[in-house]
Scaffold this active site. Structure first.
Site, mmCIF file in Angstrom:
data_model
loop_
_atom_site.group_PDB
_atom_site.id
_atom_site.type_symbol
_atom_site.label_atom_id
_atom_site.label_comp_id
_atom_site.label_asym_id
_atom_site.label_seq_id
_atom_site.Cartn_x
_atom_site.Cartn_y
_atom_site.Cartn_z
ATOM 1 N N ALA A 73 0.912 -2.841 7.585
ATOM 2 C CA ALA A 73 -0.194 -1.967 7.197
ATOM 3 C C ALA A 73 -0.046 -0.632 7.902
ATOM 4 O O ALA A 73 0.625 -0.518 8.933
ATOM 5 C CB ALA A 73 -1.530 -2.607 7.561
ATOM 6 N N ASP A 74 -0.698 0.354 7.333
ATOM 7 C CA ASP A 74 -0.788 1.648 7.987
ATOM 8 C C ASP A 74 -2.143 2.242 7.633
ATOM 9 O O ASP A 74 -2.629 2.090 6.515
ATOM 10 C CB ASP A 74 0.330 2.590 7.558
ATOM 11 C CG ASP A 74 0.452 3.738 8.539
ATOM 12 O OD1 ASP A 74 0.984 3.511 9.644
ATOM 13 O OD2 ASP A 74 -0.031 4.845 8.238
ATOM 14 N N THR A 75 -2.743 2.897 8.604
ATOM 15 C CA THR A 75 -4.063 3.505 8.423
ATOM 16 C C THR A 75 -3.999 4.968 8.817
ATOM 17 O O THR A 75 -3.328 5.325 9.787
ATOM 18 C CB THR A 75 -5.113 2.769 9.282
ATOM 19 O OG1 THR A 75 -5.195 1.414 8.841
ATOM 20 C CG2 THR A 75 -6.487 3.411 9.169
#
Length: 153
Positions: A73-75
């Site tokens: 994931a990346d935010t």
């Protein structure tokens, strides 16, 4: 053979806690990839590209006998179509908090699940966050805790 098991391509304690809360068995294998945003790259494309790259990087390290799904994931915090990354120090964190103060911004999270040689499956989630107005003293006190230094925006 581990059933119902994933590799988590992240060293984030928050991501690990989320998986624990929902009962997912996992092993942390952080991905080391460059996280620079390309010139002209839209924030949505940026976070999706990073999530896919993290999943692919970890998948590539797994011997065939140990291959299990890889979750990455990346935010990103996005203000005025600008991605606010992790601050380098407390002064930069305070400056970011001042920019966010009293305004709404977007938080984009892309997830990627790679479970074979095919392309990773991806999803993108967008949230609008309304940030209350803060004082300089509140921002300084928060930055002094060190908490904002490991978080984007």
């Amino acid at each position: 053979m581990k059933k119902d098991f994933v590799y988590l391509a992240s060293a984030s304690p928050r991501r690990s806690e989320l998986l624990r809360q929902i009962g997912v068995r996992f092993e942390v294998l952080p991905a080391a990839i460059p996280e620079d945003q390309a010139a002209g790259e839209a924030p949505e494309a940026y976070v999706t590209r990073l999530a896919v790259a993290k999943a692919a990087a970890v998948w590539a390290t797994l011997p065939p006998a140990t291959q299990r799904p890889v979750l990455a994931a990346d935010t990103a915090v996005v203000l005025d179509d600008r991605v606010l990354g992790k601050p380098a120090d407390a002064a930069e964190a305070a400056a970011m908090l001042e920019q966010l103060s009293g305004r709404a911004h977007r938080v984009l999270t892309a997830i990627a699940l790679k479970a074979g040689e095919a392309e990773a499956e991806t999803r993108l989630c967008e949230s609008e966050v309304r940030f209350r107005a803060t004082t300089a003293a509140e921002r300084r006190a928060y930055c002094a805790t060190g908490e904002p230094l490991d978080k984007a925006g």
